[in-house]
Design an enzyme around this catalytic site. Structure first.
Site, mmCIF file in Angstrom:
data_model
loop_
_atom_site.group_PDB
_atom_site.id
_atom_site.type_symbol
_atom_site.label_atom_id
_atom_site.label_comp_id
_atom_site.label_asym_id
_atom_site.label_seq_id
_atom_site.Cartn_x
_atom_site.Cartn_y
_atom_site.Cartn_z
ATOM 1 N N HIS A 353 2.512 -6.359 -7.082
ATOM 2 C CA HIS A 353 3.780 -5.656 -7.478
ATOM 3 C C HIS A 353 3.268 -4.293 -8.072
ATOM 4 C CE1 HIS A 353 7.558 -5.341 -10.053
ATOM 5 N NE2 HIS A 353 6.668 -4.465 -10.824
ATOM 6 N N GLU A 354 2.396 -3.990 -8.850
ATOM 7 C CA GLU A 354 1.796 -2.831 -8.971
ATOM 8 C C GLU A 354 1.213 -1.925 -7.965
ATOM 9 O OE1 GLU A 354 2.455 -2.102 -11.942
ATOM 10 O OE2 GLU A 354 3.045 -4.265 -12.650
ATOM 11 N N HIS A 357 4.343 -0.158 -6.610
ATOM 12 C CA HIS A 357 4.471 0.924 -7.416
ATOM 13 C C HIS A 357 3.451 2.165 -6.757
ATOM 14 C CE1 HIS A 357 7.546 -0.401 -10.209
ATOM 15 N NE2 HIS A 357 6.871 -1.414 -10.600
ATOM 16 N N HIS A 363 11.513 -0.685 -8.863
ATOM 17 C CA HIS A 363 11.942 -2.223 -8.989
ATOM 18 C C HIS A 363 13.230 -2.068 -7.854
ATOM 19 C CE1 HIS A 363 10.016 -2.370 -13.086
ATOM 20 N NE2 HIS A 363 9.178 -2.859 -12.316
#
Length: 672
Positions: A353-354, A357, A363
């Site tokens: 998930h990071e 980013h 998100h």
């Protein structure tokens, strides 16, 4: 592809005819496909699951024994497996063994073959992998005693587990891109020739392989400083929750020493993360991703590292390990890691998930960029164990529709990201910006030199994007790529919204193929009468959307109508740009010695002058080069290239003869 057997390239080496109706059939990749990742996820089935659902074992073998044989569970006649590929052609044999099927001799009768070609890519920036430690760190991570005794919890074990997790990210992302119709593309890693760890056997026999490099970086902070509760992201009373990201950024920058323009994409494992049983908090951990300038960074702690697989052979077992989490030694992160397989989901998935980013993803309403990674196991296993998170049995059969995924908008961002480029992709224009102009009848003209990729449509109150429109057609798109110019109407955009949102204020985020972005904060305002300017000669002009967020002290709204646009005999000869590390003002100078000031005269003394009609430089008698302006050349102002963020960082002048002034101000600040 000279030097490679033409038989493999043309596909004249055919797969052997399956020996039985129960021979494994691969559904996710076709025979003789080309891929660009070392570890490939495959998915398939055995026979007709509706007629006879079988459990058993799938055995994957390489015909040249370039990688050890691996075994994968078959559940209700479906299987998922990770296959290791060597550069060039790979011929893989898939064997089914099931207690429900009788084999007449000692060798498996239920076999099939598949050919897959692997072309490594080296012409795109890699995702760098870093294990970050305190300067006095012993290089260990949290684990239960029995696991520490069995496999260790030192730096070597951490490296093996982090490397395997990274290849799982890559296999998952590559498959997701393909399912979204965007080709066999994914990020790559920097690799080095080393003793292999992707197979358990490699370390025992000293097998050397080209595998992802894990950089070991020590910070200037001690372990005690890194584990300070005041910088622990999950500690409610912490006052400096973002400091670990700053510490990691500084350490990574010192290690890689990027030069201007050399962007580094770095995923960091914080090895000194530790479950503080007294404070009931994970210290030395933060889940953050993003960055700016030359460093794009993702950081995550090692609190779940013990549950990760350390080789391909351990993947299926890791995602079916129901051993309960012992919070005397390790964390139950977010109370969603009550067993080993669930801890692996949270650790590997939340770190991914990071990484999302890091690659520019915000998100989303679903997928990895929400919290869909709690189902990350389903990508690699067809059956799910009991879940302590949901307090219920897991899914008996996990098909692709049940798996974790990247949201479509994430894959669109990846499609044009530098780290995901393929050799077949069209070369990009150096100008990555997006321009937006209101024109007559409530229409908006959008242009981008690299092409318009997609537009996100937000309504008032939206934190996440629920509606978008895209301008690509599969992997290759249109013959000349996405359109460089599109026409938008407010009615068409509102027609794409759900009924309950059609009358709300609309914000647009317009993305170019070159990764540029332009935000229209209020579409209704942009196409309204407030955007129309009635000029002194009775003609109509249109205001563009605002550039910069006006966050610099002393900012004020200002506009100017160039006299040269109203008076045909008024000739613009030069522009003075006043700037330091941001734009202060522009002064438009005319042939009759008059001028118009837009902004203020600040920054460097006297500003920087750009002259129209410049003739080639000439050598004078005193050996100096001089340039002269000749307005008879007919060179006029065409527009500006602007870099802006919180304020206007820099500006470049564009002329009708194709000349560019170069950027005045901060040439890397903001976005274009």
């Amino acid at each position: 592809m000279q030097g490679m057997s033409s038989a493999w390239i043309s596909g004249s080496v055919s797969s052997r005819v399956p020996t039985s109706l129960f021979a494994p059939r691969v559904l996710s990749v076709s025979d003789n496909s080309w891929v660009h990742q070392k570890v490939l996820l495959i998915y398939g089935q055995i026979g007709d699951p509706a007629e006879k659902a079988l459990d058993g074992t799938l055995t994957v073998s390489h015909n040249q024994d370039c990688f050890p044989t691996t075994n994968w569970p078959v559940c209700d006649s479906y299987f998922k497996a990770l296959v290791y590929l060597s550069p060039g052609p790979n011929r893989l044999r898939l064997d089914l063994n099931s207690p429900k099927l009788v084999t007449r001799n000692s060798s498996p009768a239920h076999s099939s073959w598949i050919n897959i070609n692997f072309l490594p890519l080296v012409n795109s920036p890699p995702l760098q992998l870093v294990v970050l430690l305190g300067k006095d760190s012993p290089g260990t991570f949290d684990t239960v005693p029995e696991r520490a005794q069995r496999e260790g919890n030192g730096l070597d074990t951490a490296v093996r587990k982090f490397r395997m997790a990274a290849y799982l990210w890559q296999a998952f992302t590559g498959e997701q891109m393909y399912r979204n119709g965007l080709g066999r593309r994914c990020f790559r890693f920097e690799e080095e020739w080393q003793t292999g760890t992707l197979s358990l056997r490699d370390n025992d026999v000293g097998q050397m392989r080209n595998e992802s490099k894990i950089h070991i970086v020590r910070t200037q902070k001690t372990v005690k400083e890194l584990r300070d509760l005041d910088i622990a992201q999950q500690y409610e009373k912490a006052n400096r929750k973002g400091e670990l990201f700053s510490i990691a950024t500084e350490a990574v920058r010192d290690h890689f020493k990027p030069i201007p323009g050399q962007k580094q994409y770095v995923s960091v494992l914080l090895l000194d993360a530790h479950w503080d049983t007294t404070a009931k908090t994970i210290t030395g951990h933060a889940a953050l991703g993003g960055g700016g300038g030359e460093i794009q960074l993702a950081i995550f702690g090692s609190q779940a590292l013990q549950s990760y697989p350390s080789s391909i052979e351990e993947v299926a077992a890791a995602f079916s390990d129901c051993t309960r989490t012992n919070t005397d030694y390790v964390a139950n992160d977010c109370n969603e890691s009550g067993s080993n397989w669930e801890a692996a989901n949270i650790g590997i998935g939340a770190h991914l998930h990071e990484v999302g980013h890091l690659f520019g993803c915000p998100h989303q309403e679903s997928g990895v960029m929400l919290r869909d990674y709690v189902r990350f196991n389903r990508t690699f296993h067809c059956r799910e164990p009991y879940s302590t998170r949901t307090k219920s049995p897991g899914a008996r059969l996990c098909l692709p529709k049940d798996e974790c995924n990247w949201h479509r908008l994430d894959t669109l961002r990846f499609r044009f990201h530098a780290c995901f480029r393929l050799p077949s992709d069209l070369p990009l224009n150096a100008e990555d910006g997006v321009q937006v102009w209101p024109i007559d009848n409530g229409r908006v003209l959008v242009t981008a030199a690299t092409g318009v990729a997609f537009i996100e449509i937000f309504t008032e109150g939206d934190d996440l994007c629920h509606t978008w429109t895209e301008y690509i057609n599969g992997n290759g798109g249109a013959p000349n790529g996405p359109p460089r110019q599109i026409l938008l109407t407010e009615s068409d955009l509102r027609g794409r919204l759900p009924e309950e949102r059609k009358n709300k204020k609309i914000k647009l985020e317009i993305h170019s193929v070159g990764q540029g972005k332009h935000v229209v904060e209020d579409l209704g305002l942009l196409v309204s009468k407030t955007s129309v300017v009635k000029m002194p000669n009775s003609q109509l002009g249109f205001r563009g959307s605002k550039v910069g967020a006006s966050k610099q002290e002393g900012s004020r709204p200002e506009e100017v109508i160039l006299q040269s646009a109203l008076i045909q005999t008024k000739l613009l000869t030069s522009i003075n740009v006043y700037h330091g590390f941001a734009l202060d003002g522009l002064e438009f100078k005319y042939e009759d010695s008059t001028s118009q000031l837009f902004g203020k005269r600040g920054g460097t003394n006297g500003g920087s002058e750009f002259m129209f009609g410049i003739l080639p430089s000439t050598l004078t008698v005193d050996s100096t080069l001089t340039s002269t302006s000749d307005t008879r050349r007919g060179e006029i102002l065409l527009g500006f290239y602007v870099r802006a963020g919180l304020w206007v960082d820099g500006i470049e002048i564009l002329t009708s003869l194709g000349r560019r002034s170069g950027l005045f101000g901060n040439n890397v600040g903001g976005s274009g």
